[in-house]
Structure formats: structure tokens, C-alpha cells
Design a protein around this motif. Structure first.
Motif, PDB file in Angstrom:
ATOM      1  N   LEU A 183       0.842  -1.187   0.000  1.00 30.50           N
ATOM      2  CA  LEU A 183       0.000   0.000   0.000  1.00 30.50           C
ATOM      3  C   LEU A 183       0.880   1.240   0.000  1.00 30.50           C
ATOM      4  N   THR A 184       0.681   2.122  -0.965  1.00 29.61           N
ATOM      5  CA  THR A 184       1.294   3.443  -0.898  1.00 29.61           C
ATOM      6  C   THR A 184       0.325   4.348  -0.167  1.00 29.61           C
ATOM      7  N   SER A 185       0.777   4.948   0.916  1.00 32.71           N
ATOM      8  CA  SER A 185      -0.097   5.714   1.793  1.00 32.71           C
ATOM      9  C   SER A 185       0.543   7.040   2.145  1.00 32.71           C
TER      10      SER A 185
ATOM     11  N   VAL B 173       5.493   4.752   2.696  1.00 31.24           N
ATOM     12  CA  VAL B 173       5.229   6.190   2.666  1.00 31.24           C
ATOM     13  C   VAL B 173       6.547   6.862   2.282  1.00 31.24           C
ATOM     14  N   LEU B 174       6.663   7.234   1.012  1.00 37.47           N
ATOM     15  CA  LEU B 174       7.894   7.832   0.507  1.00 37.47           C
ATOM     16  C   LEU B 174       7.558   9.081  -0.300  1.00 37.47           C
ATOM     17  N   PRO B 175       8.374  10.118  -0.218  1.00 37.06           N
ATOM     18  CA  PRO B 175       8.133  11.308  -1.045  1.00 37.06           C
ATOM     19  C   PRO B 175       8.031  10.976  -2.525  1.00 37.06           C
TER      20      PRO B 175
ATOM     21  N   THR C 125       1.946   9.171  -7.061  1.00 35.73           N
ATOM     22  CA  THR C 125       1.225   8.023  -7.597  1.00 35.73           C
ATOM     23  C   THR C 125      -0.165   7.867  -6.989  1.00 35.73           C
ATOM     24  N   GLY C 126      -0.451   8.584  -5.916  1.00 31.05           N
ATOM     25  CA  GLY C 126      -1.736   8.418  -5.261  1.00 31.05           C
ATOM     26  C   GLY C 126      -1.724   7.234  -4.310  1.00 31.05           C
ATOM     27  N   VAL C 127      -2.783   7.115  -3.542  1.00 32.50           N
ATOM     28  CA  VAL C 127      -2.901   6.057  -2.543  1.00 32.50           C
ATOM     29  C   VAL C 127      -3.546   4.838  -3.193  1.00 32.50           C
TER      30      VAL C 127
ATOM     31  N   ASP D 274      -7.899   6.855   3.627  1.00 35.40           N
ATOM     32  CA  ASP D 274      -7.022   7.605   2.734  1.00 35.40           C
ATOM     33  C   ASP D 274      -7.445   7.488   1.273  1.00 35.40           C
ATOM     34  N   GLY D 275      -8.441   6.612   0.986  1.00 32.18           N
ATOM     35  CA  GLY D 275      -8.959   6.484  -0.371  1.00 32.18           C
ATOM     36  C   GLY D 275      -8.562   5.228  -1.112  1.00 32.18           C
ATOM     37  N   ALA D 276      -7.728   4.367  -0.523  1.00 29.12           N
ATOM     38  CA  ALA D 276      -7.292   3.145  -1.206  1.00 29.12           C
ATOM     39  C   ALA D 276      -8.399   2.096  -1.186  1.00 29.12           C
ATOM     40  N   ARG D 277      -8.674   1.517  -2.349  1.00 29.98           N
ATOM     41  CA  ARG D 277      -9.674   0.457  -2.466  1.00 29.98           C
ATOM     42  C   ARG D 277      -9.009  -0.904  -2.279  1.00 29.98           C
ATOM     43  N   PHE D 278      -9.743  -1.806  -1.640  1.00 31.39           N
ATOM     44  CA  PHE D 278      -9.305  -3.189  -1.531  1.00 31.39           C
ATOM     45  C   PHE D 278     -10.529  -4.058  -1.347  1.00 31.39           C
ATOM     46  N   THR D 279     -10.367  -5.347  -1.529  1.00 27.01           N
ATOM     47  CA  THR D 279     -11.478  -6.283  -1.442  1.00 27.01           C
ATOM     48  C   THR D 279     -11.189  -7.313  -0.365  1.00 27.01           C
ATOM     49  N   VAL D 280     -12.212  -7.709   0.370  1.00 23.57           N
ATOM     50  CA  VAL D 280     -12.100  -8.824   1.288  1.00 23.57           C
ATOM     51  C   VAL D 280     -13.057  -9.913   0.821  1.00 23.57           C
TER      52      VAL D 280
END
Length: 271
Positions: free
Chosen positions: A29-31, A73-75, A80-82, A255-261
Motif C-alpha cells: 500500500l502506498t499511503s 510512505v515515501l516522497p 502516484t496516489g494512494v 485515505d482512499g485506497a480500495r481493496f477487497t475482502v
């Protein structure tokens, strides 16, 4: 990139990405907020956390004792967005990035050096984002692979064209030792590594034209015991439920990241 290893780089059970060429090897995850992401996913998926050996901007998620995912979490990643992103093993990140560009894709970030390897974020020619990793896969990676904590599905406009793109970039169906096999089954493309289905590429029913409304993306699905429980926890902790069924739910973190369970009951068999 870190797979939860505590061994030294010289450990005898270290694996190279060349040995599983083109196979999914991690999800990350990019956050924008490391601490907030840990709180949310800990509450929703029950994950525990530990630092990553690649630096203070990374964390490793553990389900029981098995590393299942990472947060970065990198500058360099802010543009690229979350998002949740699958990473694929490559023997040479520079070569894979160049192949992506030659085939109409883009290189968004990297390759960056992240000892013990190198990583890059790319997009295919239809806009779906994916990562590549060149380097060592340490001993705990085998536990991740055996546990199969995630299911990866590319939703795209043309599964056949996408398979050609990824095949050219990642050496799918190349006959190279360790490379993945591609199999066409009904309306989807199956990716196999060492006999196991490790990813799927879908574009809808075979007798219909590609759907121009589909926004191509890699869907990262985490296997859970209680889908409704995860959905309610997401709502309580600042996330949202985008879709919910008996065996699967699409969620969004704060933060807006989509994921599925999904529960194993509702998933196709990975034979």
C-alpha cells in the motif's frame, strides 16, 4: 520491499526473483499516513505490524506470524496516489521498465534502490498500475506464498491484449526457467507459477465487445473469515463500503485506497 525476513543476505534459503520470474511476489500500500494506515488495517483485518529492514518509511503486516503485505510512505510515491499494488518478480528492473515503455506502458516511479533489491511502479498500456521487484526473496517469502493471503485479478478492457503486454514485460509463457505459464479458460486468462494459479486477467464475457467504461486496475483481495465483520469495522474506523455481497466486499480505507475482502467460500478454486 521486505518480506518479513530476519535472516542475513547470505542465508542459504534466499531466493532470487529470477527463480520465479514474472510471478506475483508481494502486495504493498502506498499511503500518506503510516500510523493511520496501521490503525485502520489492524482494526479491519487484524494485522499486527513490525518495522521493515528497508527503512523507517515502511511497515510489514503480519497475519499470525506470516508477513502478508507492506505499507510504504515515501516522497517519491506521493505523485502516484494512494493504492494497493501487486509486485511481480523480475530478474532486471531496468529491462522490465524499458519493455513496458516499448509496449505503450509508462514508468511512474523508479527503478529505485531499496536494499536488498530494486523496485519500480509501472502502468500497463491501458492504465493499470503494477510494481516490479528485482532482488532477493528471503526465507519467509515461502510462507507468504504457501499461505496465499491475497488474490490478484486484473480487470481490464481486453484480457488477451493485457496478457500479451504483461507476457512481453514479465516473460510470461516465455519458456524461461522459472517463468509463469499462461492459460486461457472461458472468459479469463489464468497465470500459473509452479502449477498454482497466482493471478487472473478478466475483461467480461467472451461474446461481448471490450467495455470502454471499465477503468483497468489490479484488484487486491484479502482472504478473511468474516466479510461482514470486516465491512462493519471499516465503517467504524473511517473507511467505507463500496460494494457488499455474501462472500465479498469492496472497501475503501480513510485515505482512499480500495481493496477487497473475500471468504474462501465465494472464490474460484486455484487448482
Amino acid at each position: 520491499m521486505d518480506h518479513g525476513n530476519t535472516q542475513s543476505p547470505g542465508a542459504t534459503d534466499a531466493l532470487s526473483t529470477a527463480s520465479v520470474c514474472g510471478a506475483p511476489c508481494w502486495v504493498s500500500l502506498t499511503s500518506h499516513d503510516l500510523e493511520a494506515a496501521q490503525r485502520f488495517y489492524g482494526a479491519v483485518l487484524g494485522w499486527r505490524w513490525r518495522p521493515a529492514t528497508v527503512g523507517e518509511h515502511f511497515r510489514i503486516a503480519l497475519a499470525d506470524t506470516v508477513p502478508v503485505a507492506g505499507i510504504a510512505v515515501l516522497p517519491a510515491l506521493r505523485q502516484t496516489g494512494v493504492a494497493w499494488t501487486p509486485y511481480f518478480a523480475v530478474p532486471d528492473a531496468d529491462v522490465a521498465a524499458a519493455r513496458a515503455r516499448e509496449r505503450g506502458g509508462t514508468a511512474g516511479v523508479g527503478p529505485l534502490r531499496l536494499p536488498p533489491g530494486r523496485a519500480a511502479l509501472l502502468s500497463d498500456r491501458h492504465g493499470a498500475t503494477f510494481g516490479i521487484w528485482e532482488g532477493e526473496l528471503f526465507g519467509r517469502w515461502d510462507a507468504w506464498r504457501r499461505a496465499a493471503p491475497t488474490v490478484l485479478t486484473l480487470h481490464t478492457r481486453d484480457a488477451f491484449d493485457a496478457a500479451l503486454f504483461y507476457g512481453g514485460v514479465l516473460d510470461w509463457a516465455s519458456g524461461r526457467p522459472g517463468s509463469c505459464e499462461v492459460e486461457y479458460e472461458a472468459d479469463e486468462v489464468l497465470l500459473r507459477s509452479q502449477g498454482l494459479v497466482v493471478a487472473r486477467v478478466e475483461s467480461g464475457e467472451s461474446d461481448t465487445a471490450p467495455d470502454p467504461s471499465v477503468r483497468p486496475h489490479w484488484q487486491v483481495t484479502f482472504l478473511v473469515a468474516d466479510v461482514p465483520g470486516c465491512a462493519r469495522a471499516a465503517e467504524r474506523h473511517g473507511g467505507s463500503v463500496l460494494e457488499e455481497g455474501a462472500h465479498e466486499a469492496v472497501l475503501r480505507d480513510p485515505d482512499g485506497a480500495r481493496f477487497t475482502v473475500a471468504s474462501t467460500t465465494g472464490l474460484p478454486q486455484a487448482g
